[in-house]
Write an enzyme that holds these catalytic residues in place. Structure first.
Site, PDB file in Angstrom:
ATOM      1  N   ASP A  30       0.858  -1.184   0.000  1.00  0.00           N
ATOM      2  CA  ASP A  30       0.000   0.000   0.000  1.00  0.00           C
ATOM      3  C   ASP A  30       0.896   1.236   0.000  1.00  0.00           C
ATOM      4  O   ASP A  30       1.894   1.305   0.707  1.00  0.00           O
ATOM      5  CB  ASP A  30      -0.913  -0.005   1.228  1.00  0.00           C
ATOM      6  CG  ASP A  30      -2.036   1.010   1.105  1.00  0.00           C
ATOM      7  OD1 ASP A  30      -3.202   0.580   1.026  1.00  0.00           O
ATOM      8  OD2 ASP A  30      -1.753   2.228   1.086  1.00  0.00           O
ATOM      9  N   ILE A  31       0.519   2.224  -0.797  1.00  0.00           N
ATOM     10  CA  ILE A  31       1.343   3.420  -0.947  1.00  0.00           C
ATOM     11  C   ILE A  31       1.308   4.279   0.324  1.00  0.00           C
ATOM     12  O   ILE A  31       2.255   5.028   0.583  1.00  0.00           O
ATOM     13  CB  ILE A  31       0.877   4.216  -2.187  1.00  0.00           C
ATOM     14  CG1 ILE A  31       2.007   5.080  -2.725  1.00  0.00           C
ATOM     15  CG2 ILE A  31      -0.375   5.030  -1.917  1.00  0.00           C
ATOM     16  CD1 ILE A  31       1.744   5.613  -4.123  1.00  0.00           C
ATOM     17  N   ASN A  87     -12.628  -3.198   2.803  1.00  0.00           N
ATOM     18  CA  ASN A  87     -13.510  -2.040   2.943  1.00  0.00           C
ATOM     19  C   ASN A  87     -14.528  -2.083   1.806  1.00  0.00           C
ATOM     20  O   ASN A  87     -14.151  -2.293   0.646  1.00  0.00           O
ATOM     21  CB  ASN A  87     -12.704  -0.741   2.873  1.00  0.00           C
ATOM     22  CG  ASN A  87     -11.854  -0.531   4.107  1.00  0.00           C
ATOM     23  OD1 ASN A  87     -12.223  -0.936   5.202  1.00  0.00           O
ATOM     24  ND2 ASN A  87     -10.694   0.089   3.933  1.00  0.00           N
ATOM     25  N   VAL A  96     -11.042   2.778  -3.780  1.00  0.00           N
ATOM     26  CA  VAL A  96     -10.713   2.187  -5.084  1.00  0.00           C
ATOM     27  C   VAL A  96     -11.706   1.048  -5.318  1.00  0.00           C
ATOM     28  O   VAL A  96     -11.782   0.105  -4.518  1.00  0.00           O
ATOM     29  CB  VAL A  96      -9.265   1.658  -5.135  1.00  0.00           C
ATOM     30  CG1 VAL A  96      -8.979   1.025  -6.487  1.00  0.00           C
ATOM     31  CG2 VAL A  96      -8.273   2.782  -4.842  1.00  0.00           C
ATOM     32  N   HIS A 100     -10.137  -5.262  -3.018  1.00  0.00           N
ATOM     33  CA  HIS A 100      -8.768  -5.468  -2.548  1.00  0.00           C
ATOM     34  C   HIS A 100      -8.815  -5.823  -1.073  1.00  0.00           C
ATOM     35  O   HIS A 100      -9.583  -5.242  -0.307  1.00  0.00           O
ATOM     36  CB  HIS A 100      -7.902  -4.227  -2.776  1.00  0.00           C
ATOM     37  CG  HIS A 100      -8.550  -2.961  -2.333  1.00  0.00           C
ATOM     38  ND1 HIS A 100      -9.523  -2.326  -3.080  1.00  0.00           N
ATOM     39  CD2 HIS A 100      -8.399  -2.219  -1.210  1.00  0.00           C
ATOM     40  CE1 HIS A 100      -9.929  -1.239  -2.443  1.00  0.00           C
ATOM     41  NE2 HIS A 100      -9.262  -1.159  -1.297  1.00  0.00           N
ATOM     42  N   HIS A 102      -6.914  -5.693   2.328  1.00  0.00           N
ATOM     43  CA  HIS A 102      -5.795  -5.108   3.072  1.00  0.00           C
ATOM     44  C   HIS A 102      -5.233  -6.185   4.008  1.00  0.00           C
ATOM     45  O   HIS A 102      -5.988  -6.786   4.781  1.00  0.00           O
ATOM     46  CB  HIS A 102      -6.264  -3.948   3.953  1.00  0.00           C
ATOM     47  CG  HIS A 102      -6.716  -2.732   3.229  1.00  0.00           C
ATOM     48  ND1 HIS A 102      -5.938  -1.607   3.091  1.00  0.00           N
ATOM     49  CD2 HIS A 102      -7.897  -2.437   2.612  1.00  0.00           C
ATOM     50  CE1 HIS A 102      -6.598  -0.675   2.434  1.00  0.00           C
ATOM     51  NE2 HIS A 102      -7.797  -1.149   2.126  1.00  0.00           N
TER      52      HIS A 102
END
Ligand code: AMP
Length: 114
Positions: A30-31, A87, A96, A100, A102
């Site tokens: 993750d950025i 999420n 987004v 995805h 996390h």
């Protein structure tokens, strides 16, 4: 999906710190990391939210979840503990719209989340 950031990461059209990939799953850092380990695990197929999951997606959901657990094991955070989160939609903080997972770990995590 032409405009999907995570599709572009999966296709190597947008750079990311990819830690794992195969024909169906991609994992990358993750950025905006929230912990020592904060990795996003995605399926290559564009599916917007968990609400869009159908029985035909059972295999890919299983692959995503098992990959998160495998990465946690590689990082040696399995025994200590880690968190996995999908999420889903805006009130949960989804930003987004390509599902995805996390994978967050490497420190103590508070509960419940905010
Ligand atoms: P969510 O808010 O659950 O939809 O999570 C989206 C996550 O994607 C956030 O934690 C962002 O920090 C992360 N993110 C956004 N852009 C990038 C990127 N280019 N590379 C890696 N992670 C990103």
């Amino acid at each position: 999906m032409a405009d999907c950031l995570f599709c572009k990461i999966a296709n190597h059209e947008v750079p990311a710190s990819i830690v794992y990939e195969d024909d169906s799953v991609v994992a990358f850092n993750d950025i905006n990391t929230e912990a020592t380990t904060h990795i996003l695990v995605i399926q290559r197929q564009n599916i917007a939210t968990l609400n869009d999951i159908k029985p035909c997606h059972d295999q890919i959901v299983g692959e995503v979840v098992r990959r998160a657990a495998a990465i946690a094991a590689e990082r040696k955070i399995s025994a200590g503990g880690y968190r996995v989160v999908f999420n889903t939609n805006r009130e949960a903080g989804q930003s987004v719209f390509h599902i995805h997972l996390h994978l967050i770990g490497g420190r103590s995590l508070g509960w419940p989340p905010g």
